[in-house]
Design an enzyme around this catalytic site. Structure first.
Site, PDB file in Angstrom:
ATOM      1  N   HIS A 346       0.795  -1.231   0.000  1.00 55.07           N
ATOM      2  CA  HIS A 346       0.000   0.000   0.000  1.00 55.07           C
ATOM      3  C   HIS A 346       0.822   1.273   0.000  1.00 55.07           C
ATOM      4  O   HIS A 346       0.251   2.370  -0.030  1.00 55.07           O
ATOM      5  CB  HIS A 346      -0.923   0.044   1.216  1.00 55.07           C
ATOM      6  N   LYS A 534      -8.853  14.083   4.240  1.00 57.49           N
ATOM      7  CA  LYS A 534      -8.003  12.891   4.248  1.00 57.49           C
ATOM      8  C   LYS A 534      -7.127  12.992   5.489  1.00 57.49           C
ATOM      9  O   LYS A 534      -7.121  14.018   6.160  1.00 57.49           O
ATOM     10  CB  LYS A 534      -7.140  12.810   2.986  1.00 57.49           C
ATOM     11  N   ARG A 535      -6.377  11.938   5.815  1.00 56.91           N
ATOM     12  CA  ARG A 535      -5.472  12.044   6.948  1.00 56.91           C
ATOM     13  C   ARG A 535      -4.477  13.185   6.730  1.00 56.91           C
ATOM     14  O   ARG A 535      -4.125  13.500   5.583  1.00 56.91           O
ATOM     15  CB  ARG A 535      -4.714  10.711   7.135  1.00 56.91           C
ATOM     16  N   LYS A 540       0.731  14.563   1.766  1.00 49.25           N
ATOM     17  CA  LYS A 540      -0.566  14.910   1.182  1.00 49.25           C
ATOM     18  C   LYS A 540      -0.708  16.421   0.959  1.00 49.25           C
ATOM     19  O   LYS A 540      -1.624  16.887   0.306  1.00 49.25           O
ATOM     20  CB  LYS A 540      -1.700  14.382   2.063  1.00 49.25           C
ATOM     21  N   THR A 642      -8.299   6.924  -2.485  1.00 47.25           N
ATOM     22  CA  THR A 642      -9.649   6.464  -2.811  1.00 47.25           C
ATOM     23  C   THR A 642     -10.636   7.612  -2.606  1.00 47.25           C
ATOM     24  O   THR A 642     -11.714   7.607  -3.198  1.00 47.25           O
ATOM     25  CB  THR A 642     -10.084   5.265  -1.935  1.00 47.25           C
ATOM     26  N   LYS A 646     -14.228   8.882  -4.686  1.00 46.26           N
ATOM     27  CA  LYS A 646     -15.531   9.223  -4.099  1.00 46.26           C
ATOM     28  C   LYS A 646     -15.990  10.601  -4.581  1.00 46.26           C
ATOM     29  O   LYS A 646     -17.165  10.804  -4.913  1.00 46.26           O
ATOM     30  CB  LYS A 646     -15.456   9.201  -2.575  1.00 46.26           C
TER      31      LYS A 646
HETATM   32  C1  LIG Z   1     -11.955   7.408   1.670  1.00 44.85           C
HETATM   33  C2  LIG Z   1     -11.538   7.761   3.042  1.00 44.85           C
HETATM   34  C3  LIG Z   1     -10.188   7.958   3.342  1.00 44.85           C
HETATM   35  C4  LIG Z   1      -9.096   7.889   2.289  1.00 44.85           C
HETATM   36  O1  LIG Z   1      -8.953   9.162   1.704  1.00 44.85           O
HETATM   37  P1  LIG Z   1      -7.693   9.524   0.761  1.00 44.85           P
HETATM   38  O2  LIG Z   1      -8.042  10.854   0.227  1.00 44.85           O
HETATM   39  O3  LIG Z   1      -7.638   8.487  -0.301  1.00 44.85           O
HETATM   40  O4  LIG Z   1      -6.498   9.534   1.634  1.00 44.85           O
HETATM   41  C5  LIG Z   1      -9.843   8.309   4.632  1.00 44.85           C
HETATM   42  N1  LIG Z   1     -10.769   8.434   5.600  1.00 44.85           N
HETATM   43  C6  LIG Z   1     -12.085   8.258   5.355  1.00 44.85           C
HETATM   44  C7  LIG Z   1     -13.062   8.437   6.452  1.00 44.85           C
HETATM   45  C8  LIG Z   1     -12.514   7.905   4.075  1.00 44.85           C
HETATM   46  O5  LIG Z   1     -13.818   7.720   3.837  1.00 44.85           O
END
Ligand SMILES: *Cc1c(COP(=O)(O)O)cnc(C)c1O
Length: 800
Positions: A346, A534-535, A540, A642, A646
């Site tokens: 990952h 995101k985190r 990032k 991911t 979304k």
């Molecule tokens: C989809 C999702 C992530 C991953 O987000 P990235 O932008 O791909 O890092 C992290 N936390 C939650 C709650 C999510 O739904």
């Protein structure tokens, strides 16, 4: 299940009385929620049993997805939707004066994960069940999920997430399926009937107790299982410090590690990993043996997947069981082991590559360590035969080196498949990070681009958009998301496009309401909702985003003629509690927000919002309400992402670097339907290899950069003395490792372009439509089909 609202209502009232010994009028919302959840779980129990029986009698190959994280979120509405009873239930509740959405608020998010990796595991479970595939999750039932984030005076404060405080309606404790897990102790070997046998003595034994949750597929009879383990004191403990033992044991399944990118090198973490692996393998093999299958044939009936290296102990543990408990020889056991296991990588961030000091590993897992050592010796020996004298190669591929056990080589050697999570990421693995391994095992390496379940992230999260889609192209897209492409025929259809923006507007209103409630900030729903959730991590680059906002603010203050489309920047991000830099970025975002939002000269056109406690349920409100999706990692650093998918599925346009799955988004929508900027992965890697980047040059030559950087430390923000020195230093003293300055100008230009595009409503809507129409590729159903066909070799069983 419930034919109509009336039938449901009668059953609900009866159940409420039986469960809580209370009349409806006296009951609380939580009791009502628990009643409903329990009813749903009980309703699926016959399908659950049937699915298991069918798997047994048909002797279908099963896959088990081992993951240290499952970021499930709430399950009530997803389960109702998948069972196809949401309307009946909603009507029944309505007639009792209960609002289903309000009831849902009483369900705690199951936050057993940090972010992308754990959420992927949750999406995969949904796709497996929904496609009628025999696939189950194995994980840990942490007593506390990922911490709850509060923002106090701009700082992140962590509270324990007590998601189990009121019980968990979806789980069933299976105490009779408990297994014993040994730690510490010593290994004795002796000869018996001409065989060397090993015994693990004086171990400290822990009982692993499983809790099972049904994984309900969408409109199918299939109900798979997510089995989560807890550590409990073993009854066999009879001497020693009982209290200490009890405490140490319960600790094992108490906390989710709040960081998946730094290896903290803790004994506890290794204990967790062994608990997950040893307990899961025991129960997988027990269930396989019930079918009277020969162990020599295991890999034809069982596939076990290692999600990142956390469960890589499955390699030596499966060997141990096959040899020590089942009496197989090394070669037989090895053949079965690597044919059964497969592994997903990952990340290539070096700080995330797990390594365990031998002085911790060996005493904690003495027999497992012996096997790791043997695996390594045999592997190195084979390399030596092939490349005699090439010490450098052997050292860099070795499982044990420099007094450390390296989990990635262990997982690669012990698996028949190694996959990355997006095309670019897999290329980087093959060409760089794991080049020697891919030369050695070229057939093992493959790509499986991540996906998300469109059932949660579109059908459930954005019901109005889903309805519009179904009204326009029929419902086939729900089974096969590629059908979304048929939306393209509406790209000149004004009525459709109007409807698309009306839905976006309503979703924005809802989010604006939440922002007003939570943050007390009134945002303009006609402004562009530009979102980064995101985190929080340096790679990032939330920092790039906030520095750019500071620049916009400066520009507005200095130049009254500066024209731009009104903007609302929305952030959501948890920082790992020990990650100093990340926490400073959160503070900076909140500090800028305070300054901007209270400045009447700008706050009618610019707002900054930090939404606290970003989690799955909040995410479900955010994606449908977003116009712009910020995917701005330093190229080559984000394996896939991911969140980007979304957003796309909900019609937001991406501003992003050519990183992770952004590359594939670009291939699908074309460069004219995405806002790309910044260095490419190749350029970043070139700088890293040969140098040539000097951040202070950008500081000196770009006035915008200099101004925002100086503002970090010159008192521009009142009462923040020394607050942002770490950020300032990261940019200048540490030469801006993530190329924030390097990409700044390109990012700012791109944002200018976005503003202009947005004011052309017609073309923005078309671009948005294009993104939705092309997003079908990113359904996790597609991803799971690829895993099923190319890695696990499983097939789906008959659907209803
Ligand atoms: C989809 C999702 C992530 C991953 O987000 P990235 O932008 O791909 O890092 C992290 N936390 C939650 C709650 C999510 O739904």
């Amino acid at each position: 299940m419930f034919a109509n609202g009336e039938e449901f209502k009668a059953a609900f009232l009866k159940k409420l009385e039986m469960m809580h010994g209370i009349s409806f009028s006296e009951s609380t919302k939580r009791e009502q929620f628990q009643t409903l959840g329990t009813m749903v779980r009980e309703c699926v129990s016959s399908d659950w049993i049937k699915t298991n029986e069918q798997y047994r009698t048909l002797r279908q190959k099963q896959v088990y997805y081992l993951s240290i994280e499952f970021l499930l979120g709430r399950l009530l509405r997803q389960n109702l939707m998948n069972l196809g009873i949401e309307d009946a239930v909603r009507n029944g509740l309505d007639s009792l004066g209960i609002d289903l959405d309000e009831l849902e608020e009483n369900e705690a998010d199951a936050g057993l994960g940090n972010g992308g990796l754990g959420r992927l595991a949750a999406c995969f479970l949904d796709s497996l069940a929904s496609q009628g595939m025999p696939g189950h999750g194995c994980g840990i039932r942490y007593k506390y999920g990922l911490f709850e984030q509060k923002i106090i005076e701009g700082y992140q404060v962590e509270l324990p997430e007590q998601w189990l405080r009121h019980g968990h309606v979806w789980e069933v404790r299976k105490a009779d399926a408990s297994v014993q897990i040994p730690y510490w102790g010593r290994v004795e070997s002796y000869w018996e009937n001409g065989r060397l046998v090993f015994r693990h003595l004086d171990a400290e034994t822990v009982t692993a107790v499983p809790y099972d949750m049904p994984v309900i597929g969408y409109h199918t009879d299939t109900v798979n299982t997510l089995r989560l383990w807890t550590a409990e004191p073993s009854r066999y403990m009879d001497s020693g410090d009982v209290l200490k033992y009890k405490k140490e044991t319960e600790m094992i399944s108490e906390f989710l590690y709040p960081d998946d990118t730094h290896d903290e090198g803790k004994i506890l973490r290794l204990k967790q990993q062994y608990l997950l692996v040893a307990a899961s393998l025991k129960s997988i093999l027990a269930s396989y043996k019930k079918q009277n299958g020969s162990l020599l044939d295991l890999h034809n009936h069982v596939a076990i997947h290692i999600n990142d290296t956390h469960p890589a102990l499955a390699v030596p543990e499966l060997m141990r069981v096959l040899m020590d408990e089942e009496g197989l020889g090394w070669d037989e056991a090895w053949h079965i082991t690597w044919h059964t296991l497969s592994y997903t990588n990952h990340t290539t961030l070096s700080e995330a590559l797990e390594r365990w000091p031998v002085h911790i590993f060996q005493p904690l897992l003495p027999r497992v360590y012996m096997i790791v050592k043997e695996i390594n010796e045999r592997f190195c020996h084979s390399l030596w035969e092939k490349y005699p004298g090439d010490w450098k190669r052997i050292e860099s591929m070795s499982v044990i080196a420099q007094e450390e056990v390296r989990m990635a080589p262990l997982a690669i050697i012990g698996s028949h498949s190694v996959n990355g999570v997006a095309k670019l990421h897999t290329e980087i693995l093959k060409e760089r990070e794991m080049r020697l391994f891919s030369q050695e095992f070229p057939d093992r390496f493959n790509n499986k681009t991540n996906g998300i379940t469109h059932r949660r992230w579109l059908l459930k999260a954005n019901p109005s958009l889903s309805s519009l889609v179904s009204e326009s192209i029929g419902e086939d897209w729900i089974e096969d998301t590629k059908e979304l492409e048929r939306l393209l025929k509406f790209k000149e259809d004004n009525g459709f496009l109007e409807e698309l923006s009306r839905i976006k507007a309503v979703n924005k209103e809802r989010l604006a309401k939440r922002i007003l409630e939570k943050n007390g900030i009134a945002v303009d729903t006609h402004s562009i909702f530009d979102v980064q959730v995101k985190r929080l991590h340096a790679y990032k680059r939330q920092l790039l985003n906030i520095l750019h906002i500071m620049y916009l603010y400066n520009r507005m203050k200095e130049d009254s003629g500066f024209e731009f489309f009104p903007l609302t920047f929305i952030f959501g991000a948890k920082a790992s509690p020990g990650y100093y830099f990340a926490k400073k970025v959160i503070k900076l975002i909140n500090t800028v927000a305070e300054k901007v939002n209270t400045d009447p000269q700008v706050n009618d056109r610019l707002k900054v919002v930090f939404l606290e406690n970003y989690r799955v349920s909040l995410a479900e409100e955010i994606f449908p309400a977003s116009d712009v999706s910020e995917q701005i990692s330093t190229a080559s650093k984000e394996a896939s992402g991911t969140g980007n998918m979304k957003f796309m599925m909900n019609g937001a346009l991406t501003v992003g670097t050519l990183d992770g799955a952004n590359v594939e988004i670009t291939e699908l929508v074309g460069r004219e339907n995405i806002f790309l900027f910044g260095l490419t992965a190749e350029e970043v890697m070139e700088y890293q290899k040969n140098g040539g980047y000097y951040s202070h040059e950008y500081y000196h030559h770009d006035k915008r950069i200099r101004q925002v950087t100086d503002q970090l430390i010159n008192g521009f923000f009142p009462d923040t003395e020394n607050e942002f020195t770490a950020i300032y230093d990261s940019l200048l003293s540490h030469n801006d490792q993530y190329f924030v300055y390097r990409d700044f100008a390109s990012y700012a230009d791109t944002h200018e372009r976005i503003g202009k595009c947005y004011s052309d409503k017609e073309s923005w809507r078309q671009m948005s439509l294009f993104n939705i129409a092309k997003s079908g590729y990113f359904s996790s159903d597609r991803t799971i089909k690829e895993y099923a066909g190319q890695i696990w070799n499983i097939s789906s069983h008959a659907k209803k």
